[in-house]
Enzyme design. Structure first.
Site, PDB file in Angstrom:
ATOM      1  N   GLU A   1     -13.524 -31.074 -27.729  1.00 35.58           N
ATOM      2  CA  GLU A   1     -14.089 -29.715 -28.123  1.00 35.58           C
ATOM      3  C   GLU A   1     -12.281 -29.450 -28.291  1.00 35.58           C
ATOM      4  O   GLU A   1     -11.396 -29.376 -27.257  1.00 35.58           O
ATOM      5  CB  GLU A   1     -14.655 -29.220 -26.728  1.00 35.58           C
ATOM      6  CG  GLU A   1     -14.572 -27.748 -27.024  1.00 35.58           C
ATOM      7  CD  GLU A   1     -15.093 -27.227 -28.368  1.00 35.58           C
ATOM      8  OE1 GLU A   1     -16.234 -27.728 -28.414  1.00 35.58           O
ATOM      9  OE2 GLU A   1     -13.846 -26.061 -29.135  1.00 35.58           O
TER      10      GLU A   1
ATOM     11  N   ASN B   1      -9.138 -31.680 -30.946  1.00 39.28           N
ATOM     12  CA  ASN B   1      -9.325 -32.094 -32.484  1.00 39.28           C
ATOM     13  C   ASN B   1     -10.119 -33.782 -32.071  1.00 39.28           C
ATOM     14  O   ASN B   1      -8.919 -34.513 -32.264  1.00 39.28           O
ATOM     15  CB  ASN B   1      -8.358 -31.611 -33.028  1.00 39.28           C
ATOM     16  CG  ASN B   1      -9.428 -31.805 -34.604  1.00 39.28           C
ATOM     17  OD1 ASN B   1      -9.938 -32.092 -34.793  1.00 39.28           O
ATOM     18  ND2 ASN B   1      -9.146 -30.122 -35.854  1.00 39.28           N
TER      19      ASN B   1
ATOM     20  N   ASP C   1     -20.121 -27.206 -37.140  1.00 39.50           N
ATOM     21  CA  ASP C   1     -19.319 -25.972 -38.227  1.00 39.50           C
ATOM     22  C   ASP C   1     -19.976 -26.206 -39.533  1.00 39.50           C
ATOM     23  O   ASP C   1     -19.418 -26.992 -39.675  1.00 39.50           O
ATOM     24  CB  ASP C   1     -17.594 -25.534 -38.123  1.00 39.50           C
ATOM     25  CG  ASP C   1     -17.928 -25.251 -36.253  1.00 39.50           C
ATOM     26  OD1 ASP C   1     -18.329 -24.500 -36.007  1.00 39.50           O
ATOM     27  OD2 ASP C   1     -16.497 -25.826 -36.021  1.00 39.50           O
TER      28      ASP C   1
ATOM     29  N   THR D   1     -29.138 -27.313 -26.851  1.00 42.72           N
ATOM     30  CA  THR D   1     -27.643 -27.326 -26.073  1.00 42.72           C
ATOM     31  C   THR D   1     -27.259 -25.569 -26.123  1.00 42.72           C
ATOM     32  O   THR D   1     -28.314 -24.332 -26.555  1.00 42.72           O
ATOM     33  CB  THR D   1     -26.760 -27.429 -27.816  1.00 42.72           C
ATOM     34  OG1 THR D   1     -26.792 -26.594 -28.968  1.00 42.72           O
ATOM     35  CG2 THR D   1     -27.525 -28.768 -28.178  1.00 42.72           C
ATOM     36  N   GLU D   2     -26.741 -24.760 -26.159  1.00 41.96           N
ATOM     37  CA  GLU D   2     -26.043 -23.500 -26.092  1.00 41.96           C
ATOM     38  C   GLU D   2     -26.288 -22.778 -27.386  1.00 41.96           C
ATOM     39  O   GLU D   2     -27.631 -21.413 -27.245  1.00 41.96           O
ATOM     40  CB  GLU D   2     -24.739 -22.916 -25.604  1.00 41.96           C
ATOM     41  CG  GLU D   2     -24.157 -22.950 -24.351  1.00 41.96           C
ATOM     42  CD  GLU D   2     -23.345 -24.354 -24.443  1.00 41.96           C
ATOM     43  OE1 GLU D   2     -23.444 -24.914 -24.916  1.00 41.96           O
ATOM     44  OE2 GLU D   2     -23.205 -24.637 -22.715  1.00 41.96           O
ATOM     45  N   TYR D   3     -26.191 -22.984 -28.675  1.00 37.40           N
ATOM     46  CA  TYR D   3     -26.118 -22.605 -30.284  1.00 37.40           C
ATOM     47  C   TYR D   3     -28.018 -22.776 -30.566  1.00 37.40           C
ATOM     48  O   TYR D   3     -28.106 -22.039 -30.902  1.00 37.40           O
ATOM     49  CB  TYR D   3     -25.216 -23.562 -31.230  1.00 37.40           C
ATOM     50  CG  TYR D   3     -24.096 -22.656 -30.988  1.00 37.40           C
ATOM     51  CD1 TYR D   3     -23.250 -22.754 -30.524  1.00 37.40           C
ATOM     52  CD2 TYR D   3     -23.817 -22.116 -32.536  1.00 37.40           C
ATOM     53  CE1 TYR D   3     -21.862 -21.823 -30.355  1.00 37.40           C
ATOM     54  CE2 TYR D   3     -22.673 -21.650 -32.585  1.00 37.40           C
ATOM     55  CZ  TYR D   3     -21.561 -21.456 -31.910  1.00 37.40           C
ATOM     56  OH  TYR D   3     -20.531 -20.774 -31.470  1.00 37.40           O
TER      57      TYR D   3
HETATM   58  N1  SAM Z   1     -22.391 -28.046 -29.734  1.00 35.48           N
HETATM   59  C1  SAM Z   1     -22.175 -26.471 -29.549  1.00 35.48           C
HETATM   60  C2  SAM Z   1     -23.447 -26.618 -29.554  1.00 35.48           C
HETATM   61  O1  SAM Z   1     -24.212 -27.115 -29.923  1.00 35.48           O
HETATM   62  O2  SAM Z   1     -23.592 -24.908 -28.473  1.00 35.48           O
HETATM   63  C3  SAM Z   1     -20.943 -25.882 -29.667  1.00 35.48           C
HETATM   64  C4  SAM Z   1     -21.256 -25.813 -31.377  1.00 35.48           C
HETATM   65  S1  SAM Z   1     -19.955 -25.202 -31.947  1.00 35.48           S
HETATM   66  C5  SAM Z   1     -20.515 -24.458 -34.277  1.00 35.48           C
HETATM   67  C6  SAM Z   1     -19.170 -25.875 -32.878  1.00 35.48           C
HETATM   68  C7  SAM Z   1     -17.983 -26.331 -31.675  1.00 35.48           C
HETATM   69  O3  SAM Z   1     -17.553 -27.912 -32.045  1.00 35.48           O
HETATM   70  C8  SAM Z   1     -17.304 -25.271 -31.536  1.00 35.48           C
HETATM   71  O4  SAM Z   1     -17.067 -25.011 -30.088  1.00 35.48           O
HETATM   72  C9  SAM Z   1     -15.271 -25.927 -32.091  1.00 35.48           C
HETATM   73  O5  SAM Z   1     -14.479 -25.644 -31.254  1.00 35.48           O
HETATM   74  C10 SAM Z   1     -15.799 -27.123 -32.015  1.00 35.48           C
HETATM   75  N2  SAM Z   1     -14.951 -28.177 -33.402  1.00 35.48           N
HETATM   76  C11 SAM Z   1     -15.391 -28.171 -34.009  1.00 35.48           C
HETATM   77  N3  SAM Z   1     -14.831 -29.061 -34.779  1.00 35.48           N
HETATM   78  C12 SAM Z   1     -13.949 -30.436 -34.038  1.00 35.48           C
HETATM   79  C13 SAM Z   1     -13.296 -30.868 -33.907  1.00 35.48           C
HETATM   80  N4  SAM Z   1     -12.104 -31.876 -34.953  1.00 35.48           N
HETATM   81  N5  SAM Z   1     -13.073 -31.882 -32.820  1.00 35.48           N
HETATM   82  C14 SAM Z   1     -13.705 -30.980 -31.589  1.00 35.48           C
HETATM   83  N6  SAM Z   1     -14.073 -29.853 -31.783  1.00 35.48           N
HETATM   84  C15 SAM Z   1     -14.656 -29.557 -32.927  1.00 35.48           C
END
Ligand code: SAM
Length: 213
Positions: free
Chosen positions: A69, A96, A118, A191-193
């Site tokens: 994350e 990242n 995202d 998942t949370e989302y």
């Molecule tokens: N997977 C979780 C859920 O389903 O509840 C979180 C979904 S949230 C929309 C997307 C997460 O992916 C965010 O916390 C964002 O910071 C992380 N994220 C997006 N691109 C990423 C990357 N390249 N590396 C690490 N984290 C990333």
């Protein structure tokens, strides 16, 4: 994901080196050593607050899990869950994931989970989607031969884009659900989302795809 600055998050993350791993480039090719076994490694990219991976790690003690994350203010919640659950088979990386090959050797990962990535809805941002072909190439380079990606989203446009991207890459589509919560798929861990969007009536899409070689 709501990104609220959390003072002290970085320091707290760094004070749990048994759960949150830094100096990741030094771990390349040696992740199983860190877990102290030769079990498969499954990685979730964009692990958010860690609900999915904590529950997966509890349910599957014979699998090693790594959650990646980018934001410390978000992964700090995953750390809290992990401290509470005290799981030896789950580690967290606060970085990242766009340079996975710097952290993992070829064939070191058996499966990648992408959950509610995202969507980057504008066409000009398509290259940022985690299912864009450049990401698939990167995943292929760190996965075992015929490694798998398991992908869930509530975003129909992202799901459609991803299926085309997987297909153009020559991947095998092993499982597709256009309505996961009304399907016969068993053992789904939300998942949370997923909890949030399904409670709002959104349909959840899911697929399992596999690299051909
Ligand atoms: N997977 C979780 C859920 O389903 O509840 C979180 C979904 S949230 C929309 C997307 C997460 O992916 C965010 O916390 C964002 O910071 C992380 N994220 C997006 N691109 C990423 C990357 N390249 N590396 C690490 N984290 C990333």
């Amino acid at each position: 994901m709501r990104l609220r600055y959390k003072p002290g998050a970085k320091e707290r993350l760094m004070s749990y080196p048994q759960y949150v791993i830094y100096n990741v480039q030094e771990r390349k090719g040696k992740w199983q050593e860190l877990f102290g076994n030769d079990h498969e490694i499954h990685v979730e990219i964009g692990t958010g607050k860690g609900k999915f991976l904590t529950e997966m790690a509890k349910a599957n003690p014979h699998i090693n899990y790594i959650g990646i994350e980018a934001y410390d203010s978000v992964i700090i919640s995953a750390l809290d869950r992990l401290i509470e659950a005290d799981l030896p088979n789950l580690k967290l990386l606060n970085l990242n994931a766009n340079k996975l090959e710097d952290y993992f050797a070829s064939g070191e990962i058996s499966r990648i989970y992408l959950n509610f990535s995202d969507p980057w809805p504008k066409n000009k941002h398509a290259k940022r989607r985690l299912t864009y072909k450049s990401f698939l190439k990167m995943y292929e380079n760190v996965l075992v031969p015929q490694g798998e990606i398991h992908f869930k989203t509530d975003n129909q446009a992202l799901f459609e884009f991803s299926l085309v991207s997987f297909s153009h890459y020559g991947m095998k589509l092993n499982y597709i659900s256009l309505d996961l919560h009304n399907s016969d798929f068993e053992g789904n861990i939300m998942t949370e989302y997923e909890e949030k969007f399904s409670s709002m009536g959104h349909r959840i899409y899911r697929c399992e795809v596999q690299f051909p070689k």
